[in-house]
Enzyme design. Structure first.
Site, PDB file in Angstrom:
ATOM      1  N   ASP A 196       0.933   7.901  -0.360  1.00 61.51           N
ATOM      2  CA  ASP A 196       2.030   7.364   0.139  1.00 61.51           C
ATOM      3  C   ASP A 196       3.339   8.329  -0.576  1.00 61.51           C
ATOM      4  OD1 ASP A 196       1.607   5.164   2.097  1.00 61.51           O
ATOM      5  OD2 ASP A 196       0.996   3.974   0.530  1.00 61.51           O
TER       6      ASP A 196
ATOM      7  N   ASP B  57      -1.830   0.077   8.530  1.00 61.23           N
ATOM      8  CA  ASP B  57      -1.358   0.117   7.048  1.00 61.23           C
ATOM      9  C   ASP B  57      -0.531  -0.846   6.761  1.00 61.23           C
ATOM     10  OD1 ASP B  57      -0.437   0.762   4.564  1.00 61.23           O
ATOM     11  OD2 ASP B  57       0.432   2.729   4.743  1.00 61.23           O
TER      12      ASP B  57
END
Length: 225
Positions: free
Chosen positions: A32, A173
């Site tokens: 991320d 996610d």
């Protein structure tokens, strides 16, 4: 089902040993990258990704939470990220060029959809993608509540994939854990990003945490990992 640990959730004081423990077990690692503008958080700088890459062998999927992912694609490809996944919300003025560029630099193009973003936003180029990531929480922070309306989006992506013989991986996610594994499996998810609730908070020993995650998945779905 594939599993991809979210490395923004790792214990940074024990990062090397946790990565070395996880590397033989995972399908890929989820990176991320946050620029502090697209979302009000900052995570996983290029230097940190470089350090993580040096002790791992499994593929990296870079998720760009950035207002201008164009600034970062080449660098993260050079760092060894196999999948490059910007957000549809920021590339739809030049999505085809972005996808072509990602392939040209030797990576696989992905896309990420925020919960409020429709599949229609990517309909005309989804067949060119190697991965589509459905956010089941709003972006930016770990530990948020699962948004059940996203199950329909996953089902639609699975239907379109099968009808059109598309090759993209359907990844989810956000709050992928024992409480949601069964619904995600049934909806058609193929890869789950596991973070605090799904993996890292289960045990400080990553081998035991991974074993517990697999047990949670099997108990929820009736399927072996």
């Amino acid at each position: 089902m594939e599993f991809s640990p979210s490395l923004m959730c790792i214990d940074y004081l024990d990062m090397k040993s946790q990565l070395e423990a996880l590397d033989p077990l995972v399908d890929r690692f989820h990176i991320d990258f946050m620029d502090g503008h697209f979302t009000k958080n900052i995570a996983l700088s290029p230097d940190l990704v470089k350090a993580m890459r040096s002790v791992t062998t499994k593929p990296f999927d870079a998720h760009f939470m950035a207002e201008d992912p164009h600034d970062w694609l080449d660098l993260f490809a050079e760092l060894g990220c196999e999948y490059l996944s910007p957000h549809a919300e920021v590339i739809n003025t030049d999505a085809f060029r972005v996808i072509d560029h990602i392939r040209a630099i030797g990576a696989k193009p992905g896309i990420v959809l925020n919960p409020a973003t429709s599949i229609d936003a990517i309909r005309y180029y989804m067949g060119r993608l190697d991965m589509i990531t459905v956010m089941t929480v709003d972006v930016g922070y770990a530990g948020q509540k699962f948004i059940p309306e996203m199950l329909e989006k996953i089902r639609e992506l699975r239907r379109l994939k099968e009808e059109n013989h598309y090759q993209y991986i359907i990844q989810v996610d956000g709050s992928c854990n024992a409480k949601t594994f069964k619904r995600l499996e049934e909806a058609g998810a193929e890869s789950l990003v596991v973070g605090t609730s799904g993996l890292f908070n289960l045990d400080p020993d990553m081998n035991l945490a991974w074993q517990k995650m697999q047990e949670n998945y099997s108990n929820a779905t009736g399927k072996e990992r």
